[in-house]
Design a protein around this motif. Structure first.
Motif, PDB file in Angstrom:
ATOM      1  N   VAL A 153      34.214  40.757  30.793  1.00 45.48           N
ATOM      2  CA  VAL A 153      34.087  39.350  31.192  1.00 45.48           C
ATOM      3  C   VAL A 153      32.608  39.011  31.257  1.00 45.48           C
ATOM      4  O   VAL A 153      31.799  39.812  31.769  1.00 45.48           O
ATOM      5  CB  VAL A 153      34.744  39.115  32.578  1.00 45.48           C
ATOM      6  CG1 VAL A 153      34.459  37.714  33.102  1.00 45.48           C
ATOM      7  CG2 VAL A 153      36.256  39.362  32.509  1.00 45.48           C
ATOM      8  N   ASN A 199      30.817  52.760  37.662  1.00 37.79           N
ATOM      9  CA  ASN A 199      31.277  51.369  37.508  1.00 37.79           C
ATOM     10  C   ASN A 199      32.324  51.051  38.584  1.00 37.79           C
ATOM     11  O   ASN A 199      33.527  50.977  38.332  1.00 37.79           O
ATOM     12  CB  ASN A 199      31.848  51.155  36.106  1.00 37.79           C
ATOM     13  CG  ASN A 199      32.099  49.687  35.787  1.00 37.79           C
ATOM     14  OD1 ASN A 199      32.066  48.835  36.676  1.00 37.79           O
ATOM     15  ND2 ASN A 199      32.360  49.390  34.535  1.00 37.79           N
ATOM     16  N   GLY A 210      38.992  38.907  34.979  1.00 36.48           N
ATOM     17  CA  GLY A 210      39.272  40.306  34.660  1.00 36.48           C
ATOM     18  C   GLY A 210      40.711  40.653  35.034  1.00 36.48           C
ATOM     19  O   GLY A 210      41.414  41.340  34.281  1.00 36.48           O
ATOM     20  N   SER A 211      41.167  40.154  36.168  1.00 39.28           N
ATOM     21  CA  SER A 211      42.543  40.401  36.598  1.00 39.28           C
ATOM     22  C   SER A 211      43.535  39.797  35.613  1.00 39.28           C
ATOM     23  O   SER A 211      44.546  40.412  35.279  1.00 39.28           O
ATOM     24  CB  SER A 211      42.775  39.794  37.984  1.00 39.28           C
ATOM     25  OG  SER A 211      41.839  40.283  38.902  1.00 39.28           O
ATOM     26  N   GLY A 251      38.602  36.076  38.973  1.00 33.58           N
ATOM     27  CA  GLY A 251      39.955  36.494  38.632  1.00 33.58           C
ATOM     28  C   GLY A 251      40.231  36.628  37.149  1.00 33.58           C
ATOM     29  O   GLY A 251      41.357  36.922  36.757  1.00 33.58           O
ATOM     30  N   GLY A 304      34.175  37.584  39.154  1.00 26.31           N
ATOM     31  CA  GLY A 304      34.597  37.284  40.522  1.00 26.31           C
ATOM     32  C   GLY A 304      35.499  36.082  40.659  1.00 26.31           C
ATOM     33  O   GLY A 304      35.740  35.597  41.770  1.00 26.31           O
TER      34      GLY A 304
END
Ligand code: COA
Length: 166
Positions: free
Chosen positions: A73, A110, A83-84, A81, A79
């Motif tokens: 991302v 990481n 990536g989710s 969402g 931060g």
């Protein structure tokens, strides 16, 4: 992700993975296996409303095992969402491929990515020494069993909508 996405993907790839960025040929090769009845790959991009690339992710399936090949991302969008949402999309694909397990490797340093995976129920199962070169950085190997029923992620806040769509 289609072939015309590869140029912007490479820009993000080289920014986020400066030491071991994938080449154009690697993305072409992955996408070659992403379509048709015998497809073994699933690649997706996330864009903002103007069509600017914000992130991408890919999964490879082999028998009943799937591997998260990549997930990334744009730092400005971290931060929120995204990536989710990309990971959710990959797990749906793993389920469609009828995979019983999903594996991945992540750099031991990481922690941000590790937290993302842990929220979905991935568990550490081992370490691959010196997996990332150059730098000789170890990889943590993580596994999720039953990707059709991942742990529901719980974001810290729910006020902000993700900036893009998958
Ligand atoms: C790892 C990476 C993909 C995560 O992407 P992301 O979009 O920031 O992921 P999310 O937003 O879903 O989750 C990150 C944090 O935001 C929080 N969050 C999720 N949804 C949110 C929302 N709607 N509002 C506010 N915060 C939210 C999450 O709770 C999470 O917090 P935590 O780190 O304290 O657990 C991204 O940092 C990245 O591309 N890193 C560089 C490339 C990389 O390392 N890839 C992985 C290689 S293995």
């Amino acid at each position: 992700m289609r072939w015309w996405d590869i140029d912007p993907v490479l820009v993000l790839e080289r920014t986020l993975f400066p030491d071991d960025a994938w080449s154009r040929g690697m993305f072409w090769s992955e996408l070659a296996h992403a379509r048709g009845p015998g497809a073994t790959r699933h690649y997706v991009v996330a864009e903002d409303a103007e069509g600017t690339l914000l992130g991408y992710a890919g999964l490879a399936a082999s028998g009943d095992l799937a591997d998260v090949q990549t997930i990334a991302v744009s730092e400005a969008a971290w931060g929120h969402g995204l990536g989710s949402r990309l990971l959710t999309d990959l797990l749906r694909a793993a389920t469609a491929f009828e995979c019983a397990e999903v594996m991945l490797e992540v750099r031991v340093d990481n922690l941000r990515a590790q937290r993302l995976y842990e929220r979905y129920g991935f568990q550490p199962i081992g370490v691959r020494r010196g997996y990332y070169q150059p730098g000789n950085v170890d990889a943590l190997v993580m596994r999720l069993t039953d990707p059709a029923n991942p742990v529901a992620p719980t974001p810290r806040t729910s006020e902000s909508e993700p900036p893009g769509h998958v």
